[in-house]
Design a protein around this motif. Structure first.
Motif, PDB file in Angstrom:
ATOM      1  N   MET A   1       0.810  -1.222   0.000  1.00 39.08           N
ATOM      2  CA  MET A   1       0.000   0.000   0.000  1.00 39.08           C
ATOM      3  C   MET A   1       0.841   1.269   0.000  1.00 39.08           C
ATOM      4  SD  MET A   1      -3.245  -0.846   0.020  1.00 39.08           S
ATOM      5  CE  MET A   1      -4.110   0.563   0.715  1.00 39.08           C
ATOM      6  N   GLU A   2       2.169   1.126  -0.075  1.00 40.38           N
ATOM      7  CA  GLU A   2       3.076   2.258   0.118  1.00 40.38           C
ATOM      8  C   GLU A   2       2.795   3.417  -0.839  1.00 40.38           C
ATOM      9  OE1 GLU A   2       7.181   2.384   2.337  1.00 40.38           O
ATOM     10  OE2 GLU A   2       6.856   0.730   0.958  1.00 40.38           O
ATOM     11  N   GLN A   3       2.510   3.109  -2.097  1.00 41.09           N
ATOM     12  CA  GLN A   3       2.293   4.184  -3.060  1.00 41.09           C
ATOM     13  C   GLN A   3       1.041   4.994  -2.742  1.00 41.09           C
ATOM     14  OE1 GLN A   3       1.851   2.445  -6.905  1.00 41.09           O
ATOM     15  NE2 GLN A   3       0.080   1.202  -6.372  1.00 41.09           N
ATOM     16  N   VAL A   4       0.087   4.375  -2.079  1.00 41.82           N
ATOM     17  CA  VAL A   4      -1.133   5.089  -1.690  1.00 41.82           C
ATOM     18  C   VAL A   4      -0.853   6.061  -0.552  1.00 41.82           C
ATOM     19  CG1 VAL A   4      -3.501   4.787  -0.837  1.00 41.82           C
ATOM     20  CG2 VAL A   4      -2.523   3.133  -2.436  1.00 41.82           C
ATOM     21  N   PHE A   5       0.176   5.756   0.261  1.00 43.09           N
ATOM     22  CA  PHE A   5       0.472   6.570   1.435  1.00 43.09           C
ATOM     23  C   PHE A   5       1.593   7.573   1.186  1.00 43.09           C
ATOM     24  CE2 PHE A   5      -0.445   2.302   3.678  1.00 43.09           C
ATOM     25  CZ  PHE A   5      -1.797   2.456   3.462  1.00 43.09           C
ATOM     26  N   ALA A   6       1.866   7.891  -0.047  1.00 40.44           N
ATOM     27  CA  ALA A   6       3.052   8.688  -0.367  1.00 40.44           C
ATOM     28  C   ALA A   6       3.052  10.048   0.299  1.00 40.44           C
ATOM     29  CB  ALA A   6       3.166   8.856  -1.885  1.00 40.44           C
ATOM     30  N   GLY A   7       1.860  10.582   0.593  1.00 36.74           N
ATOM     31  CA  GLY A   7       1.804  11.932   1.160  1.00 36.74           C
ATOM     32  C   GLY A   7       2.072  11.994   2.644  1.00 36.74           C
ATOM     33  N   HIS A   8       2.259  10.875   3.282  1.00 35.20           N
ATOM     34  CA  HIS A   8       2.465  10.864   4.727  1.00 35.20           C
ATOM     35  C   HIS A   8       3.953  10.790   5.072  1.00 35.20           C
ATOM     36  CE1 HIS A   8      -1.787  10.441   5.779  1.00 35.20           C
ATOM     37  NE2 HIS A   8      -1.884   9.611   4.757  1.00 35.20           N
ATOM     38  N   ALA A   9       4.240  11.205   6.279  1.00 37.81           N
ATOM     39  CA  ALA A   9       5.616  11.128   6.773  1.00 37.81           C
ATOM     40  C   ALA A   9       5.987   9.665   7.026  1.00 37.81           C
ATOM     41  CB  ALA A   9       5.750  11.938   8.059  1.00 37.81           C
ATOM     42  N   ALA A  10       7.235   9.415   7.315  1.00 36.39           N
ATOM     43  CA  ALA A  10       7.681   8.051   7.605  1.00 36.39           C
ATOM     44  C   ALA A  10       6.960   7.518   8.836  1.00 36.39           C
ATOM     45  CB  ALA A  10       9.190   8.049   7.824  1.00 36.39           C
ATOM     46  N   PHE A  11       6.714   6.195   8.820  1.00 36.52           N
ATOM     47  CA  PHE A  11       6.010   5.559   9.926  1.00 36.52           C
ATOM     48  C   PHE A  11       7.003   4.894  10.865  1.00 36.52           C
ATOM     49  CE2 PHE A  11       3.007   4.541   6.227  1.00 36.52           C
ATOM     50  CZ  PHE A  11       2.358   5.765   6.328  1.00 36.52           C
TER      51      PHE A  11
END
Length: 431
Positions: A87-97
């Motif tokens: 799902m990483e590409q969907v979360f591109a706008g978020h900071a590192a987890f």
């Protein structure tokens, strides 16, 4: 109710088990269908809510998830990480987890699915490719079965068993927690997939992958196909999108790695195709029912392309007046090609019959059972689909035929019959 007492039905009952589950991707979508694109707005809302938790609360939630699904056979953290990576590409706008946030986010985009909660039916049987450590005179085999879960979604599952020289049959119990394969290559609807080498055969579930399969991989007819001394296991099956059907082919040598590909040509637009276990006259041969009523023999130089062929069998007796079809691939005997059939009669009653085709010219029917060999018994008529017995493929073993079949589209069982007794009821047909 069974007019053929020479069939020996074994006390084996493969019933659906709602506790058997797979962990599948959950995709928040605009419409509630797995094959729609992910609704990225909803997905990112979920991520934002997880990121709003402080670290202690996130760890507490993750610990609760792990505790709820605690099982020594399942590496949940690894599964969560794999899903988060997908799902990483969907979360591109978020900071590192943080590692905790990443695991928790992976968990939010998964769900459990009880793949055989409703039914476990329409089996086929082939020899296992690995016969090591089998007792002399015995044979290890593989059963494939159609499993149905929530939403009438069909998938393909397997069992391993053994038949002794005396005809005793045992089937190994399945592992409760099942697994899905890794897709190693995909070009359109042509797919290569593989299961972990250390997975148990009964854990392996082939679940719909493409839009054409969205509502089911139905009725796989496996056959051990021999060509130039090499055995490859093929299965024709029906891909059902929820609106349309088409025939597809699955190929494997070891039941760990598989290739799935659609079949083409006018004969492939319907269901119920069954491949002969070897070439005939240098060509592939198939039994098909593309007119929804009768059986046809078709030949092809290309395993994936099938034109129309020659009608060989039409409904003739009352138990098959609605339509007839095959119950798996033809079985080669000294006397000819043994083909189990199914017939549909009054009140959509499905029964199993058989015919014998000429060894050198399978378009010639040289023997045919006038009465059903197996039909629904009164005590077992009720089920997911009442009044049905059905098989997707039998196997020759010594002087016996091993016939697995489903009852009322709910559970499966196995019968054996001596070949000489079976041939006695395939009465000569009029020339």
């Amino acid at each position: 109710m069974n007019p053929s007492p020479f069939f020996n039905r074994h006390p084996l009952y493969l019933r659906p088990d709602p506790s058997r589950v797979i962990v599948r991707p959950f995709r928040p979508a605009i419409e509630p269908r797995d094959f729609n694109p992910v609704d990225t707005t909803r997905a990112n809302h979920i991520v934002a809510r997880v990121l709003a938790l402080d670290e202690a609360e996130a760890q507490s939630v993750l610990a609760g998830v792990l505790d709820n699904f605690d099982d020594p056979q399942r590496n949940l953290l690894e599964i969560f990480e794999s899903r988060a990576a997908e799902m990483e590409q969907v979360f591109a706008g978020h900071a590192a987890f943080s590692p905790t946030q990443r695991s928790l986010i992976g968990a939010y985009f998964l769900h459990e699915y009880s793949f055989e909660a409703a039914a476990l039916f329409n089996p086929s049987i082939v020899p296992h490719p690995d016969q090591s450590a089998v007792e002399p005179g015995s044979l290890r085999f593989i059963l494939s079965l159609r499993a149905v879960g929530e939403g009438h979604i069909s998938s393909l599952t397997f069992r391993r068993g053994t038949i002794s020289g005396e005809g005793a049959i045992s089937i190994e119990p399945p592992v409760r927690l099942a697994c899905l394969p890794h897709i190693s290559r995909r070009v359109g609807d042509k797919i290569d997939l593989a299961f972990a080498a250390d997975s148990n055969l009964s854990q392996r579930v082939i679940f719909p992958i493409t839009e054409a399969q969205a509502n089911g991989i139905e009725d796989a007819r496996f056959v051990a196909f021999k060509d130039h001394g090499r055995t490859t296991f093929f299965a024709t099956y029906t891909a059902y999108s929820g609106r349309a059907i088409r025939s597809e082919l699955i190929e494997t040598r070891d039941f760990q790695s598989f290739r799935m590909v659609p079949l083409t040509g006018p004969a492939a637009v319907n269901k119920g195709m069954a491949l002969f276990p070897r070439k005939i006259g240098g060509r592939y041969a198939m039994i098909a029912r593309y007119d929804n009523e009768s059986l046809h023999l078709i030949y092809s130089d290309n395993l994936l392309e099938w034109s129309l062929g020659t009608p060989i069998l039409r409904p003739e007796y009352p138990w098959e007046f609605v339509q007839i079809g095959n119950c798996g691939s033809p079985i080669e005997l000294d006397e000819g090609w043994l083909l189990f059939t199914h017939g549909v009669g009054p009140i959509r009653r499905y029964s199993i019959g058989a015919v014998l085709l000429d060894k050198h010219d399978p378009s010639r029917v040289i023997g045919r059972a006038r009465l059903p060999l197996v039909q629904p018994e009164r005590s077992e008529r009720e089920g997911y689909v009442p009044n049905v017995v059905y098989s997707c493929g039998a196997m020759k073993f010594g002087n016996r035929i091993v016939l697995p079949y489903a009852v009322s589209d709910t559970f499966s069982t196995i019968a054996t019959v001596k070949i000489d007794r079976l041939l006695e009821v395939l009465l000569p047909t009029a020339e």
